[in-house]
Scaffold this motif. Sequence first.
Motif, short mmCIF file in Angstrom:
data_model
loop_
_atom_site.label_atom_id
_atom_site.label_comp_id
_atom_site.label_asym_id
_atom_site.label_seq_id
_atom_site.Cartn_x
_atom_site.Cartn_y
_atom_site.Cartn_z
N UNK A 230 -11.89 8.96 -2.36
CA UNK A 230 -11.35 7.70 -1.85
C UNK A 230 -10.39 7.06 -2.83
N UNK A 231 -10.72 7.04 -4.10
CA UNK A 231 -9.85 6.38 -5.08
C UNK A 231 -8.47 7.02 -5.11
N UNK A 232 -8.42 8.34 -5.08
CA UNK A 232 -7.13 9.03 -5.08
C UNK A 232 -6.35 8.72 -3.80
N UNK A 234 -6.60 6.02 -1.91
CA UNK A 234 -6.13 4.63 -1.95
C UNK A 234 -4.89 4.51 -2.83
N UNK A 235 -4.90 5.16 -3.98
CA UNK A 235 -3.74 5.10 -4.86
C UNK A 235 -2.51 5.68 -4.17
N UNK A 236 -2.69 6.77 -3.44
CA UNK A 236 -1.56 7.39 -2.71
C UNK A 236 -1.05 6.46 -1.63
N UNK A 237 -1.98 5.83 -0.89
CA UNK A 237 -1.57 4.92 0.19
C UNK A 237 -0.85 3.69 -0.37
N UNK A 238 -1.32 3.18 -1.50
CA UNK A 238 -0.66 2.03 -2.12
C UNK A 238 0.76 2.39 -2.56
N UNK A 239 0.93 3.55 -3.15
CA UNK A 239 2.25 4.00 -3.58
C UNK A 239 3.20 4.12 -2.39
#
Length: 290
Positions: A230-232, A234-239
Amino acid sequence: MPDHARDHDARVLNEHYDALAAGGEESLLVRLQAAFRAAGCDPDALTLDEIAGIDQLHLGGRAASRSLAVLGELWAGQRVLDVGCGTGGASRLLADEFGCEVVGVDITAAFIAVAEWLSAATGLSGHTRFLCADAVRTPLADGAFDVIWCQHALMNMPDVPGVLAEWRRLLAPDGRVLLHEVVAGDSPEPLALPVPWARTAATSHLQRRETLEASLAAAGFEPLCVRDVTDEALAWRQKHGRREAGEAPARALPGPALIFGEEFAEMGRNLRDNLAADRVRILEGAWRLG
């Protein structure tokens, strides 16, 4: 599930994933080909980099597919069924980078038409083929595949036990299932909608991780490795959200908005917020047919 219910689900998914055509615009295939021409590309001769924006419609894009392929220890010549293949990006990546022979199946007819075109345009038709079918009953032979591959598709399937039974039928002995899937998180808050896979709660079939793992076990699949990514995601979606908002250089090449329409920006924000609030989580895992 009765046939009339399956027909209804198929119609709803086709309208969701080709909403612009359902609203009277040109077909997805025609729109995308025109968009590539407008971007200065030959729609009959494209590279995998050029089509990346519409190639894999799941969190993490090509990097997530590569991670799952490495986890699954894929090798050249393996027969892979890509379930819920969408526009066929994962199928092409597995053929191009891992030497697999891939069949993609999706219930959305517009996606199959686009997948066939993109494989032809990128020179990968010889190692990928696609068919439009319900994942719970495919016109494919028993034991025809070494690997079942599925990324962000089960949350669109109301009959998961039926789908898993079909996977068991289709897999050769010792075959594997590779999943990269959206599951329900621990938050009691309702899902923020729309999201890329659903505009209403009635068309989102998220399961909790425990439920999905229990269904896989009941179908005869033994876990090899399952991890929360999930953390990875979320970071991708934020970028990508910053890019879509114009905070990063915009791409001239076609992107998901051509598929989902103007709602895509809202879908992306909602998905980001759902991930951050633990309304959804992302799993990556490999299972073996016992």
